[in-house]
Design a protein around this motif. Structure first.
Motif, PDB file in Angstrom:
ATOM      1  N   ALA A   1       3.402   6.075  -5.819  1.00 47.37           N
ATOM      2  CA  ALA A   1       3.455   6.245  -7.268  1.00 47.37           C
ATOM      3  C   ALA A   1       2.396   7.337  -7.642  1.00 47.37           C
ATOM      4  O   ALA A   1       2.263   7.472  -9.005  1.00 47.37           O
ATOM      5  N   ARG A   2       1.479   8.042  -6.849  1.00 46.55           N
ATOM      6  CA  ARG A   2       0.555   8.916  -7.048  1.00 46.55           C
ATOM      7  C   ARG A   2       0.728  10.229  -6.826  1.00 46.55           C
ATOM      8  O   ARG A   2       1.421  10.529  -5.493  1.00 46.55           O
ATOM      9  N   SER A   3       0.487  11.475  -7.330  1.00 45.94           N
ATOM     10  CA  SER A   3       0.622  12.633  -6.913  1.00 45.94           C
ATOM     11  C   SER A   3      -0.598  13.498  -7.368  1.00 45.94           C
ATOM     12  O   SER A   3      -1.473  13.064  -8.292  1.00 45.94           O
ATOM     13  N   PRO A   4      -0.840  14.385  -6.637  1.00 46.13           N
ATOM     14  CA  PRO A   4      -2.229  15.266  -6.819  1.00 46.13           C
ATOM     15  C   PRO A   4      -2.195  15.629  -8.390  1.00 46.13           C
ATOM     16  O   PRO A   4      -2.994  15.836  -8.998  1.00 46.13           O
ATOM     17  N   TRP A   5      -1.077  16.335  -9.106  1.00 46.83           N
ATOM     18  CA  TRP A   5      -0.764  16.922 -10.057  1.00 46.83           C
ATOM     19  C   TRP A   5      -1.082  15.811 -11.235  1.00 46.83           C
ATOM     20  O   TRP A   5      -1.516  15.854 -12.202  1.00 46.83           O
TER      21      TRP A   5
ATOM     22  N   PRO B   1      -6.394   6.102 -11.475  1.00 45.51           N
ATOM     23  CA  PRO B   1      -5.246   5.954 -10.435  1.00 45.51           C
ATOM     24  C   PRO B   1      -5.462   5.200  -9.062  1.00 45.51           C
ATOM     25  O   PRO B   1      -6.690   5.104  -8.796  1.00 45.51           O
ATOM     26  N   SER B   2      -4.575   4.583  -8.633  1.00 49.78           N
ATOM     27  CA  SER B   2      -4.708   3.963  -7.335  1.00 49.78           C
ATOM     28  C   SER B   2      -5.601   4.932  -6.047  1.00 49.78           C
ATOM     29  O   SER B   2      -5.149   5.983  -6.001  1.00 49.78           O
ATOM     30  N   PRO B   3      -6.527   4.285  -5.536  1.00 45.98           N
ATOM     31  CA  PRO B   3      -7.317   5.372  -4.370  1.00 45.98           C
ATOM     32  C   PRO B   3      -6.252   5.475  -3.268  1.00 45.98           C
ATOM     33  O   PRO B   3      -5.262   4.778  -3.388  1.00 45.98           O
ATOM     34  N   ASN B   4      -6.781   6.405  -2.479  1.00 51.66           N
ATOM     35  CA  ASN B   4      -5.908   6.928  -1.427  1.00 51.66           C
ATOM     36  C   ASN B   4      -6.020   5.694  -0.208  1.00 51.66           C
ATOM     37  O   ASN B   4      -7.170   5.351   0.456  1.00 51.66           O
TER      38      ASN B   4
ATOM     39  N   THR C   1       0.772  -1.113  -0.070  1.00 54.61           N
ATOM     40  CA  THR C   1       0.184  -0.059  -0.002  1.00 54.61           C
ATOM     41  C   THR C   1       0.799   1.479   0.072  1.00 54.61           C
ATOM     42  O   THR C   1       0.684   2.422  -0.713  1.00 54.61           O
ATOM     43  N   ALA C   2       2.027   1.165   0.557  1.00 54.61           N
ATOM     44  CA  ALA C   2       3.064   2.313   0.767  1.00 54.61           C
ATOM     45  C   ALA C   2       3.390   2.693  -0.614  1.00 54.61           C
ATOM     46  O   ALA C   2       3.750   3.883  -1.081  1.00 54.61           O
TER      47      ALA C   2
END
Length: 722
Positions: A150-154, A247-250, A144-145
């Motif tokens: 691998a994801r960013s807001p932008w 994208p992968s969810p939070n 999960t980490a």
């Protein structure tokens, strides 16, 4: 489940085939409808909708056919009509403004800033470190980490912009040029600017209806030209349609080590970290006694709010205060009449408000089983139904708790639900802004799987799988896969496979599993042999087991041996219960027998019927006298009940274990009272009625319409699929 995952991964690699797949799935749905093969409907429909949400561009005529099929499901019983209504509503929005479903899903899952769609979601995975092997916990935490890194807001904003423009413009859009422009040539601030422009165009088209479709397309074409320039925007792309995977969810992974842990995590999720106190300081609230909760005095009615108590519990949240001379009389009508813009900003803040009686909250009217089937906002089936859609300046969060636990133990859930609902009924804090949903992912350690069958190890998951075949195919198969992935030797491909499969399957479950299956929570009152020891109160979800205690006290040893040799093994019990018959009428029954043990099962072993009563099995010892002498035989006495009381008339102790959990074992017990756990809002309203009218015993007023039983809803893909 693995085939479904492989299919969607191939669509991600070849997005141009998404329309072909949607047509094939729709034909299969229509064929199943004609042949009345109802058990194929829900899996095919979930697969179709998941493909349609991620597809770069779907023709309107194809969406219309899927929409018409969903409308035909409204004539069928639950869960078909519930799922059909949900998907028909989503498709209506998607047809009006293509790309809306993808955009809203990414905004909420990634908590992206949007005034037009102010929803946030987060997935909490809680695992019990005492039940799961350390290697499994470490692997889940690492996977999960890695997915979150691998994801960013932008990057997520770029996905929304690319998919929104491609869904509206179709073949004339150049997704590869958009990605290069957004990810390499623009700053984060510029990416957010274009993201807000696309969101405003898509959401505005959805609110204006189909009549403004041309204006929406023209506006998005203008945004596309502004991003790439007029020359580049006018040239046709060479590659054709290209997909934009979700994208992968939070997701956050937690080891469940304390009872208040979920409450603290939810508070941190609701309040930004910069404005909240440290995790160790959260939850330090004033805990009134049981009598104070049920009958609040006049002095208790002036209490700080829950949020103020959480802030006051730690010194890190104290702020400096200055003395200011105030000319405010405190009366609202004495305020000067401001201009209209100022009127909208004027609010009174910071004071201690008079706490309304908890029963006057409208949230209590929406916490029962009826609210579990409502659709509020976007997702149905919340444990706590919100009271209203947030305003333009507010945010509405949705929390999804995924429980990764072995065997049939849902020990965090069964304690959390009564505790949290009781806290919320007393003082509304999370209910107004949070929707909490529960999911269950079974984990079967390899060593445990060799000793017992899968049904015994995963009792709750087994029941959910019998009720919902799609849950059985997609989620129950994870029980054996997760430990194998955790113990795989290190290799370059291991991280890739683990990240993709585990996070993708959990994301698919939380996105498409919106139909709750409710389990009854039962309360038990334990009476001890020692008169000085107070009775204990606990809850259980799956089973309660009683057994004869191994060794009685020393002074009773000789007497007990003499008694056992004459009357056989076990001890004498008096059992009083309400017998449930086919007509649903309850008749009071009483038994006096000798028994070696008793088992109460709250989940039926066979069939998909909802657990409405307890399956009781008493091992009764019968004495048989014949020419050879005296002998004893054990006979299983079975019946169904909702309430049962057990007493040991000789005060001989026995042992009680809840939910197969050795940590929840009570010894030296001489009595039990078991009944369905009551809804805290109903108890509070009933106490208020009794306070004003002590002679009134029947349910009157608000208590007459409130649900009595406390249920634990666990989300599945289709609920009970018959």
């Amino acid at each position: 489940g693995m085939l479904r995952w492989t299919l969607h991964k191939r669509i991600d690699q070849n997005p141009g085939s998404s329309c072909v797949l949607v047509r094939i799935l729709l034909k299969e749905l229509e064929r199943a409808e004609r042949g009345e093969l109802w058990h194929y409907i829900i899996p095919l429909l979930h697969t179709l909708m998941y493909t349609l949400i991620q597809a770069p561009c779907i023709p309107d005529e194809l969406c219309a056919r899927v929409y018409d099929f969903c409308k035909r499901l409204l004539t069928l019983p639950k869960p078909f009509c519930t799922i059909g209504l949900d998907y028909a509503s989503r498709l209506q929005v998607e047809r009006t403004a293509p790309g809306t479903l993808y955009q809203r899903m990414v905004i909420s899952e990634q908590s992206l800033p949007s005034a037009l769609f102010p929803y946030q979601e987060k997935i909490f995975i809680f695992a019990d470190p005492e039940l799961l092997p350390g290697a499994v916990c470490e692997a889940l935490g690492a996977d999960t980490a890695a997915a979150q890194a691998a994801r960013s807001p932008w990057g997520c904003m770029s996905c929304v912009v690319t998919h929104g423009l491609q869904a509206a413009l179709g073949d004339t859009c150049d997704p590869q040029g958009l990605r290069a422009r957004l990810q390499q040539a623009l700053s984060p601030g510029e990416v957010e600017h274009w993201f807000q422009q696309v969101v405003a165009a898509v959401e505005g088209a959805g609110s204006e209806g189909s009549s403004a479709r041309g204006q929406r397309t023209a506006r998005l074409q203008s945004i596309y030209g502004g991003l790439l320039g007029s020359a580049a925007a006018g040239s046709a792309p060479q590659e054709g349609l290209q997909g934009t995977p979700l994208p992968s969810p939070n997701i956050s992974f937690h080891l469940w080590t304390e009872e208040e842990q979920l409450w603290k995590e939810l508070v941190l999720f609701l309040r930004p970290l910069s404005q909240s106190c440290e995790p160790d300081c959260l939850g330090q609230e004033l805990q009134p006694t049981e009598e104070q909760e049920l009958q609040p005095t006049e002095e208790q009615e002036l209490q700080p709010t829950e949020e103020q108590e959480l802030l006051a519990g730690c010194g890190c949240c104290e702020r400096s205060r200055c003395s200011v001379l105030s000319t405010d009389s405190g009366i609202e009508r004495d305020l000067p009449a401001p201009e209209e813009p100022e009127r909208a900003r004027l609010r009174r803040k910071g004071g201690i408000k008079k706490r309304l009686f908890p029963l006057e909250s409208a949230a209590l009217l929406q916490t029962g089983p009826a609210a579990l089937t409502k659709t509020s906002g976007r997702f149905p089936g919340f444990l706590w139904e919100p009271r209203a859609r947030p305003g333009p300046g507010d945010e509405w969060q949705s929390s999804r708790g995924v429980l990764a636990l072995p065997r049939s133990r849902l020990f965090p859930c069964e304690h959390l639900v009564p505790h949290s609902r009781k806290r919320e009924a007393r003082r509304v804090f999370l209910t107004a802004r949070l929707n909490l949903q529960f999911y269950h992912v079974p984990v079967v350690p390899e060593a445990a799987a060799d000793r017992a069958g899968p049904e015994e190890l995963c009792e709750v998951a087994g029941y959910l799988g019998r009720a919902d075949p799609w849950y059985e195919s997609n989620i129950n198969t994870l029980g054996h896969i997760i430990p194998k992935l955790a113990t795989m030797p290190p290799s370059p491909s291991r991280a890739l496979v683990t990240d993709l499969f585990l996070t993708d399957v959990i994301a698919y479950y939380t996105r498409m599993g919106t139909q709750p299956l409710c389990l009854q929570v039962h309360s038990v009152k334990v009476l001890f042999q020692d008169p000085a020891q107070d009775p204990a109160e606990d809850v259980f979800l799956t089973e309660l087991l009683t057994q004869v205690q191994d060794s009685p006290p020393h002074r009773e040893l000789s007497t007990a041996k003499r008694k056992s040799s004459l009357e056989g093994p076990g001890l004498d019990l008096t059992v009083t219960y309400s017998k449930v018959v086919l007509s649903e009428r309850q008749t009071e029954q009483a038994l006096s027998l000798r028994s070696t043990g008793l088992l109460l099962k709250a989940i039926p072993a066979q069939g998909a019927q909802g657990p409405g009563c307890l399956q009781v099995t008493i091992t009764e010892i019968i004495r048989i006298s014949n020419l050879a002498g005296r002998s004893f035989s054990a006979v299983a006495n079975r019946f169904k009940t909702r309430n049962i009381s057990i007493r040991s008339p000789e005060q001989r102790p026995f042992m009680v274990q809840l939910d197969k959990d050795s940590r929840r074992t009570y010894r030296d017990v001489i009595g039990l009272d078991v009944s369905p756990c009551l809804e805290p809002s109903y108890c509070l309203q009933k106490a208020r009625t009794m306070k004003s009218s002590p002679q009134q015993t029947a349910d009157v007023g608000l208590a007459k319409y409130l649900p009595k039983s406390l249920l634990l809803p666990i989300n599945t893909f289709g609920g009970v699929t018959q």
